[in-house]
Write an enzyme that holds these catalytic residues in place. Sequence first.
Site, PDB file in Angstrom:
ATOM      1  CB  SER A 281      -0.889   0.034   1.242  1.00 53.56           C
ATOM      2  OG  SER A 281      -0.111   0.217   2.407  1.00 53.56           O
ATOM      3  CG  ASP A 282       1.303   5.905  -1.376  1.00 53.76           C
ATOM      4  OD1 ASP A 282       2.215   6.082  -0.531  1.00 53.76           O
ATOM      5  OD2 ASP A 282       1.113   6.688  -2.330  1.00 53.76           O
ATOM      6  CD1 TRP A 283       4.652   5.527   4.933  1.00 54.99           C
ATOM      7  CD2 TRP A 283       4.565   4.344   3.040  1.00 54.99           C
ATOM      8  NE1 TRP A 283       5.732   4.657   4.908  1.00 54.99           N
ATOM      9  CE2 TRP A 283       5.710   3.936   3.779  1.00 54.99           C
ATOM     10  CE3 TRP A 283       4.307   3.692   1.829  1.00 54.99           C
ATOM     11  CZ2 TRP A 283       6.589   2.939   3.335  1.00 54.99           C
ATOM     12  CZ3 TRP A 283       5.182   2.700   1.380  1.00 54.99           C
ATOM     13  CH2 TRP A 283       6.303   2.342   2.130  1.00 54.99           C
ATOM     14  CB  SER A 284      -2.142   6.405   5.436  1.00 53.56           C
ATOM     15  OG  SER A 284      -1.323   6.438   6.584  1.00 53.56           O
ATOM     16  CB  ALA A 285      -3.013   3.921   0.144  1.00 51.45           C
TER      17      ALA A 285
END
Length: 863
Positions: A281-285
């Site tokens: 995941s992208d950071w906090s996605a």
Amino acid sequence: MKLNWIGAVALTAVSAASAKQDDLAYSPPFYPSPWADGQGDWAGAYQRAVDIVSQMTLAEKVNLTTGTGWMLDKCVGQTGSVPRLGILSLCLQDSPLGIRFADYNSAFPAGINVAATWDKTLAYLRGQAMGEEFSDKGIDIQLGPAAGPLGAHPDGGRNWEGFSPDPALTGVLFAETVKGIQDAGVIATAKHYIANEQEHFRQRPEAQGYGFNVSDSLSSTVDDKTMHELYLWPFADAVRAGVGAIMCSYNQINNSYGCENSETLNKLLKAELGFQGFVMSDWSAHHSGVGAALAGMDMSMPGDVSFNSATSFWGANLTVGVLNGTIPQWRVDDMAVRIMAAYYKVGRDTKHTPPNFSSWTRDEYGFEHIAVSAGAYERVNQLVDVQRDHADLIRRIGAESTVLLKNEDALPLDRKEKLVAILGEDAGSNAWGANGCDDRGCDNGTLAMAWGSGTANFPYLVTPEQAIQNEVLQGRGNVFAVTDNWNLKKIATAAKQASVSLVFVNADSGEGYISVDGNEGDRKNLTLWKNGDNVVKAAANNCNNTVVIIHSVGPVLIKEWYDHPNVTGILWAGLPGQESGNSIADVLYGRVNPGAKSPFTWGETRESYGSPLVTEANNGNGAPQSDLSQAGVFIDYRHFDKYNETPIYEFGYGLSYTTFKFSDLQVQQLDAPEYIPTTGKTEAAKTFGKVEDASQYLYPEGQQRVQQFIYPWINSTDLKASSGDPLYGWKDEQYIPKSGTDGSAQPRLPASGGAGGHSGLYDDLFQVSVTVENTGDVAGYEVPQLYVSLGGPNEPKVVLRKFERLYLEASQQQVWTTTLTRRDLANWDVAAQNWVITSHTKTIYVGNSSRKLPLQASLPHVQ
Ligand SMILES: *[C@@H]1O[C@H](CO)[C@@H](O)[C@H](O)[C@H]1NC(C)=O
Ligand SMILES: *[C@@H]1O[C@H](CO)[C@@H](O)[C@H](O)[C@H]1NC(C)=O
Ligand SMILES: *[C@@H]1O[C@H](CO)[C@@H](O)[C@H](O)[C@H]1NC(C)=O
Ligand SMILES: *[C@@H]1O[C@H](CO)[C@@H](O)[C@H](O)[C@H]1NC(C)=O
Ligand SMILES: *[C@@H]1O[C@H](CO)[C@@H](O)[C@H](O)[C@H]1NC(C)=O
Ligand SMILES: *[C@@H]1O[C@H](CO)[C@@H](O)[C@H](O)[C@H]1NC(C)=O
Ligand SMILES: *[C@@H]1O[C@H](CO)[C@@H](O)[C@H](O)[C@H]1NC(C)=O
Ligand SMILES: *[C@@H]1O[C@H](CO)[C@@H](O)[C@H](O)[C@H]1NC(C)=O
Ligand SMILES: *[C@@H]1O[C@H](CO)[C@@H](O)[C@H](O)[C@H]1NC(C)=O
Ligand SMILES: *[C@@H]1O[C@H](CO)[C@@H](O)[C@H](O)[C@H]1NC(C)=O
Ligand SMILES: *[C@@H]1O[C@H](CO)[C@@H](O)[C@H](O)[C@H]1NC(C)=O
């Protein structure tokens, strides 16, 4: 949160705010998530991964899939480790142009500059040099390169991190970068997957910070044809190049989040393209536990639900999800196998050492777990110099990516100028230091890198003023430098006395979490920053030999002055990195003959590009909607061609200090096997090792718990209590598709069957050759470009398919030979769910820009 994962259906349930939700784009379900099978050249790495994962417990596998939490370890992301089997925590670090948050590292030219070189070798060498630096700092996974955004919007804030709005140019250079990074023993991450084309609204909390009360992040609507022919194209090239990791993006696609979208992850990436590595995941996605797991995500970054929340959608929740039967064991096994396969594929096992730097402080000593000031107080930064001789390559790419747009006998300069004026703030240094603004979030002094997480600290920054002054002094000339853009009088005075005025101007942009001068990541306009147009005009009105150098993140509007009779030269130098001044001096003084070509179109106005950004909440409190299907494949030059917009400088355009001629186009049809859509079934999912009962996954006796740290273990055998999710088990039957847990053999997709899709797509159907001649009297570079017209009523006039950067001595001739594959000539057929060469006549064109195509030939029909 949990409700969003199945896409539009669940979204409707949670965001009743807008009455129009039912009309919104919808992402169809595709389950189960394809399991890796070690196809193609993944076989060896896959087998080793299976061997090690077979020895792991459930908690150990879960550890590999989940980050330990924001700032809990040294890298921007770190997974848990498997100490019992000697596997260290994996270190993930930004960025696509060098190591972020470090020291004694290089600051490479941005991706957009690599695109301007049109040079595969330079793309590879840059990737390899970056990989060496990452490896030397103990980083396992580089968070780059980027091909999302691709560049649907010329003002998209992060376009410069990637390459070009043309998918073929991007695809080739993206793949070469991946190969370079991975050949240096580091896992590359192709990102941001997918349709992540703008900063506004990309993340709900960020949009709320800017005053927009929206319930969800932006959704990009992308139809299937546009997806395949435009946005997915470079990712297919990366998969074909063997990329180990793919990062799913913040935005939604058809109202289903990028990291839980079963259509984009399960179907397109894993089933169709045959991706064998892992999706992070992208950071906090990451927005749901079970949902993301079944939709094909394999690693949660940075691991916590939100930064430092001390909770995770995975970690203990993933362990619980397997124990309560919602997530099949084969899915977690597949996540672990994919991660370990990427690790072995790049040879990480022979290089893996703990990181010898900390992202979070430039001090030498600090806490092991800095977020909570816990753990050992140790030497976190070992100040290891990893730059090698990369400065030479950086200087070379900087020069070879500089596009000469206009030259009326102004260039190259010799050192005989009596008085040179160097004008504009963009020539000088940042009064706060080259790294004076966090993540380069300002536009002070010369622009050599834009802002956001796609950055690195400069080890030093050679400014244009420094480098050019050195040149002039060697010829015993004089130099007047005026770098205050607001004092036009002083600029005019200097210009008036000079025999040549070198005017430096810029335009910046970056990632949405930083706003600079009202530009919230995306640019708010395409004009020059800091009074740039007036600086140019003040010089040109007073000096009949004014050369303008533009440092920018993409196109800028130059209509006001590009044809001013005293503007005798224009160069675009992009974002050249640490050697900026030396690179531009090499071009200005003719040591490097410019051969770069513009990787985007220079329009007269913003409107001439179409494809506007979404900057207002256009769906009430619901997710703002960006309809990328409206432009379809018609972005950048394809849009200009379709709407008869005349650009100032077209895509692919760039001058040299010499001239070239193209002749003798030859086409030869090759024997290629028939294209037979793939049929049959995959194998059934396999499990590796076994799942014990819950009591085996309790925190080990005496295990110390670092606050906020994400562990794979559970608090008690009461699974609901261990999860702590207030919605635990709620409506699971309604939201979890039955096929999500089905591990039986699955039908293969017709367009699948190789790395990057059906292998027949990459069969060569035609060989094309053309003679290129240097007709001038100095050596130089030319880039023959092959475009195809696919025919049919709704196709672009031409699309780029092949190119090569050649070096030719004066008067030298060279035959350039290339091939066209089935993919190069096909369209995506939505009904057939496959690539099809239509019956419309295919015409090929060769020349040196998208609008200078002197040679053409039509191809015989093939299938
Ligand atoms: C999005 O919806 C369009 C129809 O509007 C469809 O063609 C496309 O396949 C969908 N894509 C995804 C990723 O859901
Ligand atoms: C998970 O990773 C953490 C951090 O590296 C480590 O302390 C812990 O022992 C690991 N757990 C297992 C089950 O290996
Ligand atoms: C990191 O630096 C330390 C100290 O110089 C060194 O021992 C270690 O080998 C370095 N790691 C790598 C991967 O070079
Ligand atoms: C934001 O929107 C939600 C849902 O419409 C509403 O409940 C909430 O009060 C709004 N918040 C603000 C600060 O306006
Ligand atoms: C499990 O996930 C939910 C959100 O779905 C979260 O509220 C909860 O805190 C998580 N549990 C743990 C142990 O992290
Ligand atoms: C540097 O940039 C910041 C942010 O845009 C600005 O506020 C500041 O005035 C600039 N400083 C100098 C010395 O130019
Ligand atoms: C465009 O934005 C830049 C950067 O914020 C600003 O300097 C410039 O004045 C703006 N141009 C116009 C025409 O408003
Ligand atoms: C061009 O520069 C000369 C000075 O060299 C100046 O006299 C003239 O007015 C300028 N031309 C224009 C169109 O500004
Ligand atoms: C430019 O101006 C200089 C005097 O400043 C003059 O000598 C020269 O001939 C002019 N060049 C052109 C091309 O007008
Ligand atoms: C698990 O136990 C720890 C330590 O007592 C506690 O902080 C945490 O909140 C517990 N988790 C849940 C989901 O109850
Ligand atoms: C199983 O566990 C997951 C993760 O905690 C949770 O989201 C889900 O609701 C649970 N389902 C059942 C049926 O208990």
